[in-house]
Design a protein around this motif. Sequence first.
Motif, short mmCIF file in Angstrom:
data_model
loop_
_atom_site.label_atom_id
_atom_site.label_comp_id
_atom_site.label_asym_id
_atom_site.label_seq_id
_atom_site.Cartn_x
_atom_site.Cartn_y
_atom_site.Cartn_z
N ALA A 220 -85.60 -38.22 45.07
CA ALA A 220 -84.62 -38.25 46.16
C ALA A 220 -85.31 -38.74 47.43
CB ALA A 220 -84.05 -36.85 46.39
N CYS A 221 -84.52 -39.04 48.44
CA CYS A 221 -85.05 -39.47 49.74
C CYS A 221 -84.61 -38.47 50.81
CB CYS A 221 -84.49 -40.83 50.12
SG CYS A 221 -85.01 -42.16 49.03
N MET A 222 -85.27 -38.54 51.94
CA MET A 222 -84.79 -37.78 53.11
C MET A 222 -84.63 -38.78 54.26
SD MET A 222 -86.68 -34.07 53.28
CE MET A 222 -88.19 -34.63 54.05
N ILE A 223 -83.67 -38.45 55.14
CA ILE A 223 -83.53 -39.24 56.36
C ILE A 223 -83.80 -38.35 57.57
CG2 ILE A 223 -82.00 -41.11 55.66
CD1 ILE A 223 -79.64 -39.31 56.70
N GLY A 224 -84.53 -38.90 58.52
CA GLY A 224 -84.74 -38.23 59.79
C GLY A 224 -83.92 -38.93 60.86
N LYS A 225 -84.48 -40.02 61.39
CA LYS A 225 -83.84 -40.71 62.50
C LYS A 225 -82.39 -41.09 62.22
CE LYS A 225 -87.66 -43.41 63.00
NZ LYS A 225 -88.79 -42.52 62.68
N ALA A 226 -82.11 -41.55 61.00
CA ALA A 226 -80.74 -42.00 60.70
C ALA A 226 -79.74 -40.87 60.99
CB ALA A 226 -80.63 -42.45 59.25
N ALA A 227 -80.11 -39.65 60.65
CA ALA A 227 -79.19 -38.52 60.90
C ALA A 227 -79.02 -38.28 62.40
CB ALA A 227 -79.72 -37.26 60.21
N LEU A 228 -80.12 -38.45 63.15
CA LEU A 228 -80.02 -38.23 64.60
C LEU A 228 -79.28 -39.36 65.31
CD1 LEU A 228 -83.34 -36.50 65.73
CD2 LEU A 228 -81.14 -35.50 65.11
N TYR A 229 -79.32 -40.57 64.76
CA TYR A 229 -78.49 -41.63 65.34
C TYR A 229 -77.02 -41.21 65.22
CZ TYR A 229 -82.65 -44.65 64.64
OH TYR A 229 -83.91 -45.18 64.64
N GLY A 230 -76.67 -40.67 64.06
CA GLY A 230 -75.29 -40.23 63.86
C GLY A 230 -74.93 -39.11 64.83
N LEU A 231 -75.86 -38.16 64.97
CA LEU A 231 -75.60 -37.02 65.87
C LEU A 231 -75.42 -37.50 67.30
CD1 LEU A 231 -75.51 -33.86 65.94
CD2 LEU A 231 -77.93 -33.92 66.57
N ALA B 97 -74.85 -28.89 63.63
CA ALA B 97 -74.01 -30.02 63.20
C ALA B 97 -74.63 -30.74 62.02
CB ALA B 97 -73.82 -30.99 64.37
N LEU B 98 -75.95 -30.91 62.05
CA LEU B 98 -76.62 -31.58 60.92
C LEU B 98 -76.38 -30.79 59.64
CD1 LEU B 98 -80.13 -32.47 62.45
CD2 LEU B 98 -78.23 -34.03 62.08
N ALA B 99 -76.52 -29.47 59.73
CA ALA B 99 -76.39 -28.64 58.53
C ALA B 99 -74.95 -28.64 58.01
CB ALA B 99 -76.85 -27.21 58.83
N ARG B 100 -74.00 -28.63 58.92
CA ARG B 100 -72.59 -28.66 58.49
C ARG B 100 -72.28 -29.98 57.79
NH1 ARG B 100 -71.08 -26.80 63.96
NH2 ARG B 100 -71.05 -24.52 63.91
N ALA B 101 -72.75 -31.07 58.36
CA ALA B 101 -72.47 -32.38 57.75
C ALA B 101 -73.16 -32.50 56.39
CB ALA B 101 -72.93 -33.50 58.68
N ALA B 102 -74.39 -31.97 56.29
CA ALA B 102 -75.10 -32.02 55.00
C ALA B 102 -74.33 -31.22 53.96
CB ALA B 102 -76.52 -31.47 55.16
N LYS B 103 -73.89 -30.04 54.36
CA LYS B 103 -73.15 -29.19 53.42
C LYS B 103 -71.87 -29.89 52.95
CE LYS B 103 -70.78 -24.71 53.32
NZ LYS B 103 -71.25 -23.82 52.29
N ALA B 104 -71.14 -30.47 53.89
CA ALA B 104 -69.89 -31.15 53.54
C ALA B 104 -70.15 -32.30 52.57
CB ALA B 104 -69.19 -31.64 54.80
N ALA B 105 -71.32 -32.94 52.72
CA ALA B 105 -71.63 -34.08 51.84
C ALA B 105 -72.28 -33.63 50.54
CB ALA B 105 -72.54 -35.06 52.58
N GLY B 106 -72.55 -32.34 50.42
CA GLY B 106 -73.15 -31.82 49.18
C GLY B 106 -74.63 -32.12 49.03
#
Length: 379
Positions: free
Chosen positions: A327-338, A93-102
């Motif tokens: 650029a930045c990376m997010i860890g926890k923020a993405a998992l809150y969404g998941l 799911a994380l990878a699909r959402a990342a891809k959709a967001a470019g």
Amino acid sequence: MTAVYASVDDLRRAARGYLPRMVFDFVDGGAEREITLRANLADFEPLRFSPRVLTDVSAVELGTTLLGEPIALPLAIAPMGLCGLVRPEGELALARAAKAAGIPMVLSTAASHALESVMDAAPGNLSFQLYIFRDREFAKSLVQRARAAGYRALVVTVDLTRGGKREKDIHNGFTVPPRFTRRTAMDLLRHPAWLARMAPHRKQTLGNLVDWGGRDKSVVALSTFMNTQIDPGISWADLEWLRGEWDLPLVVKGILHPDDARQALALGADAIIVSNHGGRQLDGAPSSISALPRIADAVGNATEIILDSGVRRGADMLKALALGARACMIGKAALYGLGADGEAGVARVLTILRQEFDVAMALSGNQRAAAVRPDTLLP
Ligand code: FNR
């Protein structure tokens, strides 16, 4: 009634309600007294913008490039292990959402899903994160699998020569091996929606590691084995070795000192990630945002710097870019969404950050993410 998520904090609250405490704390918690975890967020706060007006921000360009590839936003999803415990689809799911967001995503060695399955689910800008295990032949086989599957870059994490002491996990019995008590059972029972969704997926594993170790492929057995494979002896010689094994971009994750940044570049790294592992490792380490300026001074012109640890807002992204990050990376923020809403929740987090970043760019008078004004922040 559908929930309204206006900020990443809103998704964090929703994830907290949905997830058993042991899983939420695993995601959200840090090492020991959580000094560094708190500093990661707090140290963004005193940074003040120095906005410029009348700069025509009718078409702010949020896209930039990273390691030679165009990205829609100066953001990536950081590597995280065991995402299948948050939602069974985890990294897929994380990878699909990342891809959709470019935007790119980095897949962890300790991911729930195998690197080949993640690439199948979302073929695109994926990089692979490696822990250099004692068993170098196995580490090498992971590198070869990542190359064969089409991963664009290799991210080697160098700040885990021991596991950080995460006391919430100890209290919750979220240890290797796990400690199940009446309290943990009650915790699970109090989260029936999570339990129901996980029930058909009880056989969790570490997808990249199933061909390794013994015959038991359970997440507990593989995590136990993986812990014995953490190599405290890793050194610069191993980075040189890895450089010889991988001909695409090589990125070193977990740099907090300018001299280490210089050394990584001297040995052939293509980029570095300024990170304290989200406050999960050395408690008392500096926040990433406070470590960034010295590192950018040392190597900012020679390489691309990525910053993670504490990014929760589009304004945080702009502050990091103004201090020298590409650029930045997010860890926890993405998992809150998941946790809050599966793939749609991750997409929501990315949309929120995109909108906030756009507003911060425009209101500070910046037109291009690839060329943020160095005087965007007050000195
Ligand atoms: C991580 N992180 C991480 N890093 C890494 O290199 N390999 C890994 O397997 C993991 N696993 C992991 C699991 C979980 C649940 C979290 C929250 C984090 C660290 C991650 O890549 C990143 O450095 C931090 O998460 C960034 O900080 P924020 O955005 O979480 O504040």
